[in-house]
Design an enzyme around this catalytic site. Structure first.
Site, PDB file in Angstrom:
ATOM      1  N   SER A 153     -13.836   1.440 -66.205  1.00 16.44           N
ATOM      2  CA  SER A 153     -14.839   2.215 -66.925  1.00 16.44           C
ATOM      3  C   SER A 153     -15.441   1.393 -68.067  1.00 16.44           C
ATOM      4  CB  SER A 153     -14.202   3.521 -67.420  1.00 16.44           C
ATOM      5  OG  SER A 153     -15.170   4.442 -67.864  1.00 16.44           O
ATOM      6  N   ASP A 199     -18.712   8.923 -58.522  1.00 16.76           N
ATOM      7  CA  ASP A 199     -17.267   9.152 -58.621  1.00 16.76           C
ATOM      8  C   ASP A 199     -16.925  10.322 -59.543  1.00 16.76           C
ATOM      9  OD1 ASP A 199     -17.572   8.234 -61.226  1.00 16.76           O
ATOM     10  OD2 ASP A 199     -16.322   6.461 -60.995  1.00 16.76           O
ATOM     11  N   HIS A 204     -13.318   9.023 -60.587  1.00 18.64           N
ATOM     12  CA  HIS A 204     -13.264   8.026 -61.652  1.00 18.64           C
ATOM     13  C   HIS A 204     -11.814   7.731 -62.049  1.00 18.64           C
ATOM     14  CE1 HIS A 204     -15.525   5.802 -64.697  1.00 18.64           C
ATOM     15  NE2 HIS A 204     -14.664   6.194 -65.606  1.00 18.64           N
TER      16      HIS A 204
END
Length: 426
Positions: A208, A371, A405
């Site tokens: 991320s 995601d 995610h």
């Protein structure tokens, strides 16, 4: 579906930790698989734990927030699930102490006066483990366990680079002291990890927002250094161009019921340097409507108007325009071998609809692919950016269906694929 394309104090603290950490490394290295290249993990947003210390200069919102801590040394500021379970009244105290202020004289962000902070356990992955059950699968703990299962050993060839997620890199030429300190510490960590592993170059693995920090770090590192010390960049769950999802928290500054994670992502974020880091980029989204109201639509092209409409101050809007936007517009390929792995097939916010113009109300959500947080559109933009650079030595993009995610670093099948790619990079 799989697409592949080939082509303040932190430096001193990090140095002390790294020195202590590497002194014992030879004995640990005996247990590590010698053929493996060392790995440094750079986690996502809110995954760096923070300690704080209060001085007499701190002015608490209530006496209870300051008096018990002042003069008592360091305490855990983020995250402190156990402390809040024992005493929920601490929530506004921690929220206040997490806030940042912008110093126009220095041209940089700072802690509140009287609040000193430090990142916990830089150089190790220990701070990726949280006592909050809800965060167990958010901060690379599962990936650490999976890597240890294939021969990696904490402190020998497996390292962590947590950072203060409240701050962010700024546009070239502007001051960002905390990010500069993090970059210096990460550079030293990579060099020491390489030296302790037979001078093998390092594999950087990010999740991320850690990917954004690492791309900027690499771009600002000399190319000769990158070629000497970086074997591969494996970037999980990040495209280039931000996400419409990140426009939502800026539209309100309270949650009911309140929580510390919610406070950080809403009330706290309005003071954070990083609140603008992953807003949609005009280069990717252009004039596509991302926030729709009965009177006006907002796109990446008129983000300044949106920020003003949801109540950000003129100073905050100017900081977006001068510090964050130029960085977003000028992201470049890392010029190291790179593999990007992203989830798809999960409903992901593409547009927010506030028909009555009330930004504090819950919007109607229009979903696209991604995601759950990162849109497929930004992943395709990353493929164009990196894969299209003739100086990029190697690039591979992998899309894993039905992977969220956080599932990328917690679900068994996704972890197997991620670990396989890390081993392949060896």
């Amino acid at each position: 579906m799989e697409l592949q394309q080939q082509h303040h104090i932190l430096p001193l603290v990090a140095l002390l930790i790294a020195t202590f950490f590497f002194v014992g490394a030879p004995s640990l290295a005996q247990d590590a698989t010698p053929s493996l290249h060392p790995v440094v993990l750079v986690p996502g947003n809110t995954c760096g734990q923070l300690d704080a210390r209060l001085t007499d200069e701190y002015e608490p919102p209530t006496p209870a927030c300051g008096i018990p801590k002042q003069g008592r040394g360091w305490f855990r500021l983020w995250e402190n699930f156990t402390a809040l379970q024992e005493d929920p009244s601490l929530l506004p105290c921690y929220a206040d102490q997490l806030r940042l202020v912008y110093d126009p004289v220095a041209g940089d962000y700072r802690n509140l006066p009287g609040v000193k902070t430090r990142v916990v356990a830089f150089g190790t992955t220990r701070s990726f483990r949280f006592d909050d059950p809800a965060r167990k699968n958010v901060c690379m703990e599962g990936l650490v366990d999976a890597l240890e299962g294939v021969g990696y050993v904490e402190g020998a060839n497996l390292f962590g680079a947590p950072y203060d997620f409240r701050y962010a890199p700024a546009a070239a030429g502007l001051s960002s002291e905390v990010f500069s300190d993090f970059s210096s510490s990460l550079k030293l960590l990579v060099e020491r990890a390489s030296e302790r592993n037979g001078n093998k170059p390092v594999i950087l693995v990010t999740h991320s927002m850690g990917g954004l920090f690492t791309m900027v770090f690499l771009d600002r590192s000399p190319l000769a250094w990158r070629r000497r010390y970086v074997k591969h960049l494996v970037m999980l769950c990040l495209g280039v161009g931000g996400s419409p999802l990140n426009m939502w928290p800026l539209a309100f500054d309270t949650l009911s019921p309140p929580s510390l994670p919610g406070t950080v992502l809403t009330y706290g974020n309005r003071s954070f340097a990083s609140m603008f880091s992953l807003l949609p980029s005009p280069k990717v989204y252009g004039d596509t409507p991302l926030v729709i109201t009965g009177a006006k639509n907002y796109s990446a092209d008129n983000m300044v108007e949106y920020l003003a409409a949801v109540g950000l101050s003129e100073e905050q809007v100017a900081l977006y325009r001068t510090r964050a936007l130029p960085l977003t517009l000028n992201l470049r390929a890392p010029l190291v071998p790179m593999t990007s792995i992203n989830g798809i097939g999960v409903p992901t916010i593409d547009r927010l609809v506030f028909l009555d113009g009330n930004f504090t109300a819950k919007p109607e959500l229009v979903n696209g692919d991604g995601d759950g947080q990162i849109n497929l559109q930004t992943v395709l933009a990353l493929e164009r950016l990196v894969g299209g650079d003739p100086d990029q030595p190697y690039f591979k993009s992998i899309l894993i269906p039905n992977t969220t995610h956080k599932g990328m670093i917690s679900d068994e099948l996704a972890l197997k694929r991620v670990v396989s790619e890390i081993l392949g990079a060896n």
